[in-house]
Structures are given as structure tokens and as C-alpha cells.
Scaffold this active site. Structure first.
Site, PDB file in Angstrom:
ATOM      1  N   CYS A 238       0.830  -1.206   0.000  1.00 16.51           N
ATOM      2  CA  CYS A 238       0.000   0.000   0.000  1.00 16.51           C
ATOM      3  C   CYS A 238       0.863   1.255   0.000  1.00 16.51           C
ATOM      4  O   CYS A 238       0.469   2.293  -0.531  1.00 16.51           O
ATOM      5  CB  CYS A 238      -0.964   0.000   1.180  1.00 16.51           C
ATOM      6  SG  CYS A 238      -0.170  -0.149   2.796  1.00 16.51           S
ATOM      7  N   HIS A 827      -1.373   1.581   7.384  1.00 17.30           N
ATOM      8  CA  HIS A 827      -1.923   1.453   6.035  1.00 17.30           C
ATOM      9  C   HIS A 827      -1.831   2.797   5.339  1.00 17.30           C
ATOM     10  O   HIS A 827      -2.089   3.853   5.934  1.00 17.30           O
ATOM     11  CB  HIS A 827      -3.373   0.980   6.112  1.00 17.30           C
ATOM     12  CG  HIS A 827      -4.005   0.759   4.767  1.00 17.30           C
ATOM     13  ND1 HIS A 827      -3.482  -0.132   3.844  1.00 17.30           N
ATOM     14  CD2 HIS A 827      -5.092   1.320   4.175  1.00 17.30           C
ATOM     15  CE1 HIS A 827      -4.243  -0.116   2.753  1.00 17.30           C
ATOM     16  NE2 HIS A 827      -5.210   0.756   2.934  1.00 17.30           N
TER      17      HIS A 827
END
Length: 913
Positions: A238, A827
């Protein structure tokens, strides 16, 4: 000699050890005491596995935090000394020779294997990056039972629409750019000498199978907004996807690649470059994202190329999007550098010359060695002013930059959450939220807790609880930086200062129904459960009976009925009625009615399992079946002296025998039994930090211990007060960046006047700004004493309509890279404004949704991309009508970003000279 050393390293192996077990072993060895309580027991890597059936390794494991690596020789020694938990596989890992480094391969490459004639039959195998392609070929022959006489060739699926022939089978997996998740296809030559399929046919077959491998089911008929395209997460990628989305929505760079201008400027000979491969891989991703034919693109080849040229990005661990961005911008610059032969240029000091003249000279010199689309778009100039503290010599230089890394104001306080455990056995733990000095000590935390509990800080014991045991008991002078936010910290109060109180670390264990395998005695296996306790007892009362009563109080609370029903039973024979046992913890329903001589009701144990809690020496052991007949009468009438005195007329129905609720064992800090407590005597003493376990019989635990109730806790009102996050303005961060500072001792400046190194003062100023300004908010703070992520909300401007006469250094926001989470995990996502329709979108890996401008400013913002207003082109397409709803064609459903805060709607105004 050096080549031989490298070869030995290349062929060597390392073994992974769980960090906590390793630390326990080190402590045991360093003490030099073979009877030390820190004995580690069998090698246990349980915490490293995702599950204990497949023994699949957890993702995101970090060396020296989750595990350590030891040489093979050390591993075999440890294995011989301590053995290993049954069925656990040893974690052997190969040491591979990567570009510019030697690295242990914690996560091998996982590849899908299949035959061209049977694409439905896919097998998965793991290979080392140091393995040659012919190793894969041999494995495939064996798995698919391909005869050795058959001539074969291999194909690698290199993208969604094409595949590559692996001609050189002697190349390594690393050099062939193979990575986990790729598909390897083997085909065999026909008897007539032809090959069953040509390259176009293989491509066609692969296209039909792509959706199964990459979980992206695209239709050729799809037509969407160019640039509004997700990126598949290949496994903790990510960070890469977030940076790519921001660069993809940087108009001048994307248009440069879309119009194929890069083809004429690829630099294949630059020794600082990557043979044009990074630029070509990036161009491939951008063209797919802006084709309007994909819901989501799989950037596997790009990721492989990045790992090939920057070994720190090999594998699938989480990384920093700013570090990836820095590498990518530098790699693109060198791959596209129009300067083929860099000349040597000697830098000159200002020597009193006007700043404008010196700045223009510095920029010309920079462009003589560095000339690319990256320099055109992202490079600007700093003005650096150094002043000697001794002779006041002033040195002015102008240095190029590609992005600004600006600091955030750092708070001197820290919020911690701890559980306070009262000395009162009836009181549940209370969770508190405390504000403590960030650079403070454990004693400071105790002082803050003392103010709300009225328990003196000096009488507190602080412990870290992990996996049903005390991982560490802290000393008052230890730094708070060693306590992480994720740690479960328990504070036990009311420990006497005069030394008469002994603090016992109490573990809860449950005995197995079965005897330990291979044991020659009657020992039974045990397993820890519940929360451990810190129990203080007078040193003068360390008898078995006294400890039994104390532990009973700490693990249960009795219930007394004033009418006589259940007022006294064999569950509370030896205690006063004021000492109550919680009915939710001790289950007293398994009793039957029995009568005294005066006709009143007395409860006795059902069947043959009445527990004796008197703790007397005579009833310390669990009775066996052989004792039933000879002890039946005695066990049925046994009462403690205190109980007999209080109830002289009581006459209970005889029970077959009595059992203790639990037995007591001395253990080490890991919860492993060392010896029976007391060693045959009724009173004993401890010489070090004592660890004690109470071992519950499974049937007793089921009847008399409510584990769910025992683990409940209450929240202090401080937990209900929302933590106010700090807010700062972006301009404050930039001003902090340009503040005068003194150089550190590790990096002094050589003064040409004094002829020696000096700790000069330094000031940076922004002299000239680029078309696209990237601002890196330094949220990750690393000092000698602490590491933390700053969740400060930075109020950064987004957009504003320009008016005539405004300076050219007025910027509009075009993209943001976000980071959610902490230091070790998290994230990345991104916001970006599409250059064609002017609409903001939220990119979360393969998912894409519409976004509002008021949602963009959050405490997760990490990288800010600004474009000069005078360079921004007006959108060529109308803004989508339903820009407030979610996109219905996201690859994996609809994503909604969390933790959003309303933000400002102004612009960046930066004056330049």
C-alpha cells in the site's frame, strides 16, 4: 579471499528465533545460575506463526523486534540443550547475495506453477531468490511428472496482457525479476518438432486465467475515466500504491509519459541510473492506469524492478511511502537524465557576491549535470547560511532540493493507558488514561496514577502483561520510552514500604487431564490462562494454609446469605463470613441440602467433589481412588479448628472425600514449574522475585471459577474524555524548518577562516520553488531516547481562486499520501485530483471512491503535492454529476476513508526572491 567469503555467506543458513524466548534465554545465561527463575524451557516460536496447523509465517515480522537470526551452529547447540516444542518446524532461512548487500531471506518467493496444457491445475511452491531458473524447471518436471527426455521451455507471466520467455535458465530468481504471485508456465515440444503454442496463443490463454491469479475480473468492454484506477495490493505494498497514485495525478509528469516523450530520453549508460528499466516499468503502469480500460492495475513488474535496484524494498514488508517516492524520483531522474557525460564542477562560495548571482550560478551548475523531466518539475533551490561562532564568518550557498521534509512541533507530554489493580480482592481492575512526561520515568507514571487513586506512588508495582504472564516488572527509575502504546500495563497498589510485605507474581494454570508425555512420575501438563496477579503477603505468613486463603480471595469472592441458606458450606469452612466470594466467580450451585441437629440447612458437596479450602497440611494433596475407603469417614467430617468452634452442633452429611480447589507451585517467570512450593515444609522463604502458579483441576475450574467474570474491568472517567489532538498550521511547520539551528557535533562545518571544524549556526531559506512542490510531514520521530509517530493534525490549504497580480508561488493541492497506524504497522491511502475532470478521488489500493475537499485534511496526511496555479490547466471534462456518491465500478467494492476531519479551503502562498 573476498570471493570465497561471499560464496560462503551465499550458501550459509540462518535460523529464526522468537524474540521473547531469545531474551529469556539471554537473561538465563547472563545470570549464570542454573537454578535461575529465567530458565527459558523448550524453544518456542509460536508467536511467529499465523496458525499452528499450517505453520505459515506471519506477515510483517520485523527482525530484532519479533525475531532474531542466529547461525546454524548456534541453532543446533540450542536445539541440543533445550529441545523444541513438539511438531514445530525449524525456521531455516537462506542467506542470499543481493545487489550491494548480503541478506537473510525471511520470506521466500512463492510462485504459481502450471503446464500450458492444463492451466486449471496450478501448484504453489517456494523458492529462494538465489535459486536458478533450472531449479524451478527441475521442480516442475517432478511435480507434473514430465519425463527427463522431454524438451521443455518456460514462460513467465510478466503483466496482465503479456508474458516473457525465460531463455537463460542459469539466471537466478532475483535476476529474472521473479516475485511472489507470478505464474510460471511450462510447455513441451511436440513429437513433430513444433511447439504446441506460439507466443500470442500463450498470451490468450493467460488472459483467460488472469482473474484467478490476481483477483481482478476485468471486461474488455469496460470504459472509465482515465486515471481513476486502483492498484492491486501485492502484499503490504500500500505504501507503493499510495506514492504511485500521487505521482500519477501529477499532470506534467503523467503527460510526459503519455505522449511517449520518455522514449527519446531513456539513458541506458548512466552509471547512476538503472538502464532505463525503472522509467520503462513506471511508464507501463501509467499507461495502463490512464488507458481507461482497467478497474485496477497489478503493478507487479514495477514492484519487482524496484526491489531489483533497491534491495531494501525486496520482499513484502511494510515500508515508508516517502522513502519509496524519494527512490523513485531519483531513479526516474537518472534513467531520463539528458546529460550523458557529467562534468566535474568545483563549487564556489558566495564571497560577498549578490544572492541572485550566486543562485543563478548554482542552478546553472546543477543543470549541467542534472537535466531531466524530474528536475524540470520537482527541483528547487535552498539558500543555506552558515555563521561561524568564533570568527563570525558567513558562508552562503544555494543547494537543489526535490522535496521539503518539514518537522512537526513535538509535544513534551504523552498519553498512556494503564490498568490499576487494587489490594481489595473484590475490586475489579480500573483502566486509567494518564498524561505523563514523554521523557519521564516509570515513577512519573506512578505519581500521575497516585493523584487519582490516592495510593502512594512508592507503593506501586508496574508490570507488562503478555500471553498470560508477566513479560517484565519495571523499576521506578526505568524510562517510559521502553513502554510501547500497545503494551498491556498493570499497576498493583498498596505494597508496604517497610519490607515486611512480599509481592508474589501469581499465574493461573489449568492442569491437563493427561499425564505429560514421557514423564516417569505423576506430573501433568499445564497451560496458562487469564490475567496474572501481583499479590502482597506478609513475610511472616508464607505458610501453605495462609497462601491458600490469600489466593482464594484474589481469585474468588464469597457470597453469604443472612438467613442461613448457603451461609456456610465446605467452600468457605475456614473463613469468617465477612470474607465473601463472588457468586459470579465461584459457582455454588452444585450443592445439596443437609440438616444440622437443630433442623437448619447446611450445604454439602455434591457427589464426591466437595472442595476443601481450609488449606490444612493434611489435605494438601489431591485424594486418589485408592484412598476412598480408608479416608471416607475422616474426609467427610474434616473441619478446621476455627470452623469447629463456630459450629459446635453442626452435623453434615458425610462426603466421600474433599478436594482442594487448586494446588500451588513455584514457577519461573515464564510460568514453568520448578518445584513444589514449600518443598515438604509448611513455611518457606523467597530469596528473589517470586513467581507462583495456582494449578486448577479442570473440573474444579469449570465449577468454581468464572474466567469471563474474572477478566472484566471498569473504565475510569478519564477514559471517557476524548483526547484532544494537537493542531498546527502548515506555515508553522515551514517556519520551524527555516529556523536557525546549531549543527550537531557529529556534523560540524569547516570554517575556512579558523581552519578548523566549528559547530556553526545554520539557516535554510526557500529561494526558488518548483512547478510541483512536495512537502513531507515528518510524522515519524526518532531520537536517542524514543521513537514515535506524531498524530498532530496539520491544517494545510487546498485551493483558492487566484486573483490578478498574485505572485507565481501560489499553489493548489493536487494529491495527498495518507498513513494510518503506528510505527511498526499501518496502512497507506491517497487523495488525488484528476487532471481531466477536476474531481477529487480517494484511492485505497484497488478501491476508488469519490472524495469531498472537506474530507482531505486529517491527522493521517503524510505527503502533500502542490502545483503552481499558473501552471494548472483547466479541466477538459465536466465534473461528474454525482460526485458525492461512491464509485460503483471499484475493483473490490466501495471504500470509505476513516478518521477524516474538516479542513481549510485556502491556498499555499509562498513568496520567493
Amino acid at each position: 579471499m573476498r570471493e570465497e567469503t561471499c560464496l560462503s555467506l551465499w550458501t550459509a543458513f540462518r535460523y529464526m528465533l522468537e524474540r521473547r524466548w531469545y531474551d529469556q534465554w539471554k537473561e538465563y545465561v547472563e545470570t549464570g545460575d542454573q537454578n535461575s527463575s529465567s530458565f527459558p524451557g523448550q524453544i518456542d516460536n509460536t508467536e511467529l506463526f499465523e496458525d499452528l496447523e499450517s505453520y505459515h509465517l506471519k506477515d510483517r515480522l520485523v527482525e530484532n523486534e519479533d525475531f532474531v537470526l542466529i547461525p546454524a551452529e548456534a541453532w543446533h547447540k540450542l536445539l541440543a540443550w533445550y529441545d523444541m516444542l513438539p511438531d514445530q518446524p525449524p525456521l531455516e532461512r537462506k542467506v542470499v547475495d543481493l545487489p550491494s548487500t548480503v541478506k537473510v531471506e525471511v520470506y521466500p518467493v512463492e510462485i504459481f506453477l502450471c503446464l500450458h496444457s492444463d492451466m486449471e491445475n496450478i501448484l504453489t511452491e517456494q523458492f529462494s531468490r538465489a535459486d536458478a531458473i533450472h531449479t524451478i524447471q527441475k521442480t516442475m518436471r517432478k511435480l507434473f511428472e514430465v519425463p527427463e527426455s522431454a524438451e521443455t521451455r518456460l514462460w513467465m507471466k510478466s503483466s496482465d496482457t503479456s508474458c516473457e520467455r525465460l531463455r537463460n535458465i542459469h539466471m537466478t530468481v532475483l535476476d529474472s525479476c521473479l516475485s511472489s504471485g507470478m505464474v510460471m508456465i511450462m510447455e513441451m515440444r511436440n513429437a513433430d518438432g513444433t511447439w504446441p503454442s506460439s507466443r500470442p496463443q500463450i498470451i490468450s490463454i493467460i488472459k483467460l486465467y488472469i482473474y484467478r491469479v490476481n483477483s481482478v475480473d476485468e471486461q474488455d468492454s469496460y470504459r472509465g475515466q482515465p486515471g481513476v484506477c486502483g492498484l492491486t495490493n501485492l502484499g503490504n505494498t500500500c505504501f507503493m500504491n499510495s506514492a504511485l497514485q500521487c505521482l500519477s495525478n501529477t499532470p506534467p509528469l503523467t503527460e510526459y509519459f503519455l505522449r511517449n516523450a520518455y522514449l527519446e530520453e531513456l539513458n541506458f549508460t548512466n552509471p547512476l541510473g538503472m538502464r532505463g528499466e525503472i522509467a520503462e516499468a513506471y511508464a507501463d503502469v501509467i499507461k495502463q492506469m490512464w488507458s481507461g480500460r482497467h478497474y485496477s492495475v497489478v503493478p507487479r513488474i514495477f514492484k519487482t524492478k524496484v526491489g531489483h535496484f533497491a534491495s531494501q524494498f525486496l520482499g513484502y514488508q511494510q515500508h515508508d511511502s516517502q522513502e519509496l517516492l524519494s527512490f523513485l524520483l531519483d531513479g526516474l531522474h537518472e534513467d531520463l537524465n539528458r546529460v550523458k557525460n557529467k562534468e566535474y564542477i568545483e563549487l564556489r562560495d558566495a564571497d560577498g557576491r549578490p544572492d541572485q548571482e550566486v543562485a543563478e550560478e548554482a542552478w546553472r551548475n546543477h543543470r549541467r549535470r542534472n537535466d531531466s523531466v524530474i528536475v524540470d518539475t520537482f527541483h528547487g533551490l535552498f539558500k543555506s547560511t552558515l555563521v561561524c561562532p568564533e570568527c563570525s564568518k558567513v558562508s552562503v550557498t544555494f543547494d537543489p532540493f526535490c522535496y521539503l521534509s518539514v518537522p512537526l512541533p513535538v509535544s513534551k507530554e504523552r498519553v498512556m493507558e494503564v490498568f490499576f489493580v487494587s489490594v481489595d480482592p473484590a475490586a475489579k481492575p480500573v483502566q486509567h488514561r494518564l498524561i505523563v512526561p514523554k521523557a519521564g520515568k516509570v515513577s512519573d507514571m506512578c505519581t500521575a496514577l497516585s493523584q487519582v487513586t490516592n495510593v502512594p506512588a512508592s507503593q506501586m508495582v508496574v508490570a507488562d502483561v503478555f500471553n498470560h504472564r508477566f513479560y517484565k516488572i519495571y523499576q521506578a527509575d526505568e524510562s517510559l520510552s521502553c513502554i510501547l502504546d500497545r503494551d498491556d500495563i498493570f499497576v498493583r497498589g498498596a505494597v508496604e514500604e517497610d519490607g515486611d510485605e512480599l509481592v508474589l507474581a501469581l499465574y493461573l494454570r489449568e492442569r491437563s487431564h493427561y499425564r505429560e508425555y514421557g514423564s516417569s512420575n505423576s506430573n501433568y501438563g499445564t497451560s496458562l490462562f487469564g490475567h496474572p496477579l501481583l499479590v502482597s503477603v506478609p513475610r511472616s505468613q508464607c505458610s501453605h494454609e495462609a497462601l491458600y486463603q490469600v489466593f482464594l480471595q484474589r481469585t474468588s469472592k464469597r457470597e453469604v446469605d443472612g438467613q442461613g441458606e448457603g451461609s456456610e458450606s465446605e467452600v468457605n469452612q475456614s473463613n469468617d463470613s465477612e470474607e465473601q466470594v463472588d457468586s459470579t466467580v465461584v459457582n455454588s450451585s452444585s450443592t445439596k441440602d443437609c440438616r444440622n441437629e437443630d433442623g437448619t440447612s447446611v450445604e454439602s458437596a455434591v457427589e464426591d467433589e466437595a472442595p476443601d479450602i481450609s488449606g490444612s497440611q493434611q489435605t494438601r494433596r489431591m485424594p486418589s481412588e485408592d484412598d476412598e475407603e480408608e479416608e471416607e469417614e475422616e474426609e467427610g467430617t474434616r473441619l478446621s479448628p476455627q470452623s469447629s468452634e463456630r459450629h459446635p452442633k453442626r452435623k453434615c452429611c458425610p462426603a466421600k472425600r474433599s478436594k482442594l480447589l487448586f494446588s500451588i507451585q513455584a514457577v519461573n517467570s515464564n510460568g514453568t514449574t520448578e518445584r513444589s512450593i514449600g518443598d515438604g515444609s509448611n513455611t518457606f522463604s523467597f530469596t528473589s522475585q517470586p513467581y507462583v502458579a495456582i494449578d486448577w483441576d479442570p473440573d474444579m475450574k469449570k465449577k468454581y471459577y468464572n474466567e469471563n467474570e474474572a477478566e472484566k474491568y471498569v473504565k475510569h472517567p478519564s477514559m471517557e474524555i476524548p483526547h484532544q489532538q494537537t493542531r498546527v498550521d502548515l506555515q508553522q511547520c515551514i517556519e520551524l524548518f527555516t529556523t536557525v539551528e546549531t549543527l550537531e557535533e557529529e556534523n560540524p562545518w569547516y570554517c575556512p577562516n579558523c581552519k578548523k571544524h566549528q559547530l556553526a549556526t545554520k539557516k535554510l531559506d526557500l529561494w526558488s520553488l518548483p512547478e510541483v512542490l512536495i512537502i513531507h510531514l515528518k510524522r515519524f520521530s526518532y531520537t536517542k531516547y524514543s521513537r514515535e509517530k506524531l498524530d498532530t493534525i496539520v491544517d494545510f490549504p487546498i485551493r483558492k481562486t487566484s486573483s490578478s497580480g498574485e505572485p507565481p508561488s501560489r499553489y493548489d493541492l493536487i494529491a495527498v499520501s495518507n498513513h494510518y497506524g503506528g510505527l511498526r504497522d499501518g496502512h497507506y491511502t491517497s487523495y488525488a485530483r484528476n487532471k481531466d475532470n477536476g474531481q477529487w478521488y480517494y484511492f485505497d489500493d484497488s478501491k476508488v471512491t469519490y472524495a469531498r475537499e472537506e474530507h482531505i485534511v486529517t491527522n493521517a496526511a503524510y505527503l502533500l503535492f502542490y502545483q503552481r496555479q499558473d501552471k494548472i490547466r483547466q479541466p477538459t471534462l465536466p465534473t461528474p454529476l454525482d460526485s458525492c456518491s461512491s464509485l460503483t465500478h471499484s475493483a473490490s467494492g466501495v471504500a470509505s476513508p476513516n478518521n477524516r476531519e474538516d479542513g481549510a479551503t485556502s491556498c499555499v502562498n509562498m513568496e520567493t526572491d
